[in-house]
Design a protein around this motif. Sequence first.
Motif, PDB file in Angstrom:
ATOM      1  N   ALA A   1      10.822  10.370  16.796  1.00 55.49           N
ATOM      2  CA  ALA A   1      12.200  12.401  17.258  1.00 55.49           C
ATOM      3  C   ALA A   1      13.352  12.647  16.123  1.00 55.49           C
ATOM      4  O   ALA A   1      13.616  12.916  15.780  1.00 55.49           O
ATOM      5  CB  ALA A   1      12.425  11.799  18.419  1.00 55.49           C
ATOM      6  N   MET A   2      13.703  11.293  15.392  1.00 56.48           N
ATOM      7  CA  MET A   2      15.329  11.064  14.450  1.00 56.48           C
ATOM      8  C   MET A   2      14.895  11.964  13.114  1.00 56.48           C
ATOM      9  O   MET A   2      15.495  12.646  12.810  1.00 56.48           O
ATOM     10  CB  MET A   2      15.437   9.890  14.358  1.00 56.48           C
ATOM     11  N   ALA A   3      13.143  11.449  12.753  1.00 51.36           N
ATOM     12  CA  ALA A   3      12.910  11.806  11.234  1.00 51.36           C
ATOM     13  C   ALA A   3      12.681  13.461  12.036  1.00 51.36           C
ATOM     14  O   ALA A   3      12.812  14.061  10.823  1.00 51.36           O
ATOM     15  CB  ALA A   3      11.961  11.105  11.042  1.00 51.36           C
TER      16      ALA A   3
ATOM     17  N   VAL B   1      18.501  12.156  20.796  1.00 52.58           N
ATOM     18  CA  VAL B   1      16.961  11.678  20.914  1.00 52.58           C
ATOM     19  C   VAL B   1      17.515  10.021  21.048  1.00 52.58           C
ATOM     20  O   VAL B   1      15.743   9.473  21.504  1.00 52.58           O
ATOM     21  CB  VAL B   1      16.930  12.024  19.582  1.00 52.58           C
ATOM     22  N   LEU B   2      18.214   9.533  20.334  1.00 51.68           N
ATOM     23  CA  LEU B   2      17.998   7.765  20.308  1.00 51.68           C
ATOM     24  C   LEU B   2      19.021   7.089  20.923  1.00 51.68           C
ATOM     25  O   LEU B   2      19.391   6.034  21.717  1.00 51.68           O
ATOM     26  CB  LEU B   2      18.593   7.581  18.990  1.00 51.68           C
ATOM     27  N   THR B   3      19.813   7.727  22.566  1.00 54.29           N
ATOM     28  CA  THR B   3      20.692   7.666  23.200  1.00 54.29           C
ATOM     29  C   THR B   3      20.359   6.322  23.882  1.00 54.29           C
ATOM     30  O   THR B   3      20.820   4.929  24.040  1.00 54.29           O
ATOM     31  CB  THR B   3      21.258   8.326  24.290  1.00 54.29           C
TER      32      THR B   3
ATOM     33  N   ALA C   1      26.805  -1.041  17.097  1.00 51.58           N
ATOM     34  CA  ALA C   1      28.178  -0.260  16.409  1.00 51.58           C
ATOM     35  C   ALA C   1      27.603  -0.042  14.898  1.00 51.58           C
ATOM     36  O   ALA C   1      27.226   0.775  14.575  1.00 51.58           O
ATOM     37  CB  ALA C   1      29.182   0.153  16.728  1.00 51.58           C
ATOM     38  N   ARG C   2      28.651  -0.577  14.279  1.00 53.94           N
ATOM     39  CA  ARG C   2      28.756  -0.186  12.465  1.00 53.94           C
ATOM     40  C   ARG C   2      29.451  -1.525  11.660  1.00 53.94           C
ATOM     41  O   ARG C   2      29.914  -1.714  12.651  1.00 53.94           O
ATOM     42  CB  ARG C   2      29.310   0.999  11.542  1.00 53.94           C
ATOM     43  N   GLY C   3      28.074  -1.580  10.910  1.00 55.44           N
ATOM     44  CA  GLY C   3      29.522  -3.019   9.611  1.00 55.44           C
ATOM     45  C   GLY C   3      30.976  -2.401   9.794  1.00 55.44           C
ATOM     46  O   GLY C   3      31.085  -1.746   9.964  1.00 55.44           O
TER      47      GLY C   3
ATOM     48  N   MET D   1      19.203  11.278   8.712  1.00 54.90           N
ATOM     49  CA  MET D   1      18.709  10.573   9.866  1.00 54.90           C
ATOM     50  C   MET D   1      19.561   9.597  10.587  1.00 54.90           C
ATOM     51  O   MET D   1      18.269   8.086  10.673  1.00 54.90           O
ATOM     52  CB  MET D   1      17.283   9.862   9.673  1.00 54.90           C
ATOM     53  N   ALA D   2      20.770   9.716  11.704  1.00 51.96           N
ATOM     54  CA  ALA D   2      20.882   8.830  12.304  1.00 51.96           C
ATOM     55  C   ALA D   2      21.935   9.889  13.074  1.00 51.96           C
ATOM     56  O   ALA D   2      22.744  10.763  12.990  1.00 51.96           O
ATOM     57  CB  ALA D   2      21.759   7.955  11.074  1.00 51.96           C
ATOM     58  N   VAL D   3      22.627   9.158  14.417  1.00 50.52           N
ATOM     59  CA  VAL D   3      23.945  10.233  14.941  1.00 50.52           C
ATOM     60  C   VAL D   3      25.178   9.650  14.096  1.00 50.52           C
ATOM     61  O   VAL D   3      25.928  10.251  14.205  1.00 50.52           O
ATOM     62  CB  VAL D   3      23.669   9.099  16.221  1.00 50.52           C
ATOM     63  N   GLY D   4      25.254   7.760  13.835  1.00 53.93           N
ATOM     64  CA  GLY D   4      26.759   8.216  12.825  1.00 53.93           C
ATOM     65  C   GLY D   4      26.293   8.616  11.804  1.00 53.93           C
ATOM     66  O   GLY D   4      25.578   8.339  11.095  1.00 53.93           O
ATOM     67  N   TYR D   5      28.059   9.013  11.088  1.00 55.16           N
ATOM     68  CA  TYR D   5      27.652   9.587   9.876  1.00 55.16           C
ATOM     69  C   TYR D   5      29.028   9.175   9.009  1.00 55.16           C
ATOM     70  O   TYR D   5      29.752  10.167   8.294  1.00 55.16           O
ATOM     71  CB  TYR D   5      27.630  11.167  10.132  1.00 55.16           C
TER      72      TYR D   5
ATOM     73  N   PRO E   1      17.895  -6.785  11.685  1.00 55.98           N
ATOM     74  CA  PRO E   1      18.667  -6.011  10.687  1.00 55.98           C
ATOM     75  C   PRO E   1      18.905  -4.184  10.974  1.00 55.98           C
ATOM     76  O   PRO E   1      18.335  -3.615  10.498  1.00 55.98           O
ATOM     77  CB  PRO E   1      17.135  -6.037   9.869  1.00 55.98           C
ATOM     78  N   HIS E   2      19.977  -4.145  11.885  1.00 57.41           N
ATOM     79  CA  HIS E   2      19.974  -2.441  12.514  1.00 57.41           C
ATOM     80  C   HIS E   2      18.820  -1.756  12.138  1.00 57.41           C
ATOM     81  O   HIS E   2      17.989  -0.479  11.710  1.00 57.41           O
ATOM     82  CB  HIS E   2      20.380  -1.762  11.177  1.00 57.41           C
ATOM     83  N   ILE E   3      18.272  -2.466  13.954  1.00 51.16           N
ATOM     84  CA  ILE E   3      16.975  -1.738  14.326  1.00 51.16           C
ATOM     85  C   ILE E   3      17.208  -0.783  15.905  1.00 51.16           C
ATOM     86  O   ILE E   3      16.176  -0.848  16.713  1.00 51.16           O
ATOM     87  CB  ILE E   3      15.864  -3.043  14.512  1.00 51.16           C
TER      88      ILE E   3
HETATM   89  C1  GLV Z   1      21.440   4.825  13.260  1.00 53.17           C
HETATM   90  O1  GLV Z   1      22.842   4.022  13.239  1.00 53.17           O
HETATM   91  C2  GLV Z   1      22.241   5.768  13.969  1.00 53.17           C
HETATM   92  O2  GLV Z   1      23.479   5.935  13.955  1.00 53.17           O
HETATM   93  O3  GLV Z   1      21.655   6.270  14.505  1.00 53.17           O
END
Ligand code: GLV
Length: 327
Positions: free
Chosen positions: A297-299, A99-101, A238-240, A74-78, A285-287
């Motif tokens: 939409a992500m869920a 869906v989150l762009t 982006a990412r830690g 449930m994220a675009v990053g993987y 916090p990563h929001i």
């Molecule tokens: C959030 O960090 C995502 O990758 O969707």
Amino acid sequence: MKPKILVACPIFEDVLAGLREHFDVTDNQAGESWSKSEWMARLSGHVGALTVGANPVDAQVLAANPQVRIVANMAVGYNNFDVPAMTVAGVLATNTPDVLTETTADFGFALLMATARRMAESEHYLRAGLWKNWRYDMFAGAEVHGSTIGIIGMGRIGQGIARRAAHGFGMKVIYHNRSRLSPDLEAECKASYMSKEALLKTADHVMLVVPYSAESHHTIGAAELAMMKPTATLVNIARGGIVDDAALATALREQRIAAAGLDVFEGEPAVHPDLLTVPNVVLTPHIASATVKTRRAMAQLAADNLITYFSRGQALTPLNTVPGRAA
Ligand code: GLV
């Protein structure tokens, strides 16, 4: 018998109810955080899972769980997925692109504004009762409109930020990416390609939107921070691990750059202690994708990936190709 799936993170009750129509669901609505060995043990007996980035899917997890057929992030990053290992094990990997762009691009811009205009720092000052009078230089920050933004990582979210910057704020947009955009997209985003070094030396605001990989680890470290203007701001949505957080805390403390806005952290949810003590950083916090509409939409997309895979043998947004699995 319904297939057994593990929903490893809390999700909307109605999305969970939809999943229960198709699957025998084990949920984690309590929001427990699991160590890797706990996650491996919880996965046992389940043929699919819906998860977030906290849970890794690598050769070890797959070897311990040969019954698993699909893991839906449930994220675009993987970067929690070892996609080649999943492909070898015949496990489908899915994420939640598109869906989150726009929501995430909005947040990148919000964090840029908060950072450049010193919103967190000034709010703490006000709450602490320190505001006694108006001063010409009180929390004077950096200009956003008309300045130059340097975007590192020009995928869908980077392009969304570029459009906001160019069309909404009259900013000059420069970008660095593994590959150049098409001339049409460059024109639409009003964006010019630059080397990373030239971008760091030129930009008033640097925005990081690059996916995490071994290659992008510490894209911004001490050497890169030293190239930036002393008046510049840095934003990481982006990412830690894309930023060397210890080096950044030092640069902020020594005011080698003006300020930073961070939504993601190396080793999150832990935050480097030095970042918690420097004033010129905005921390969230990563929001970045957290609006009710977008998180729903992500869920739903992650859930639909599981449902369509088990009913039709195909997922909606797959990251790899494995033999299909019809019910
Ligand atoms: C959030 O960090 C995502 O990758 O969707």
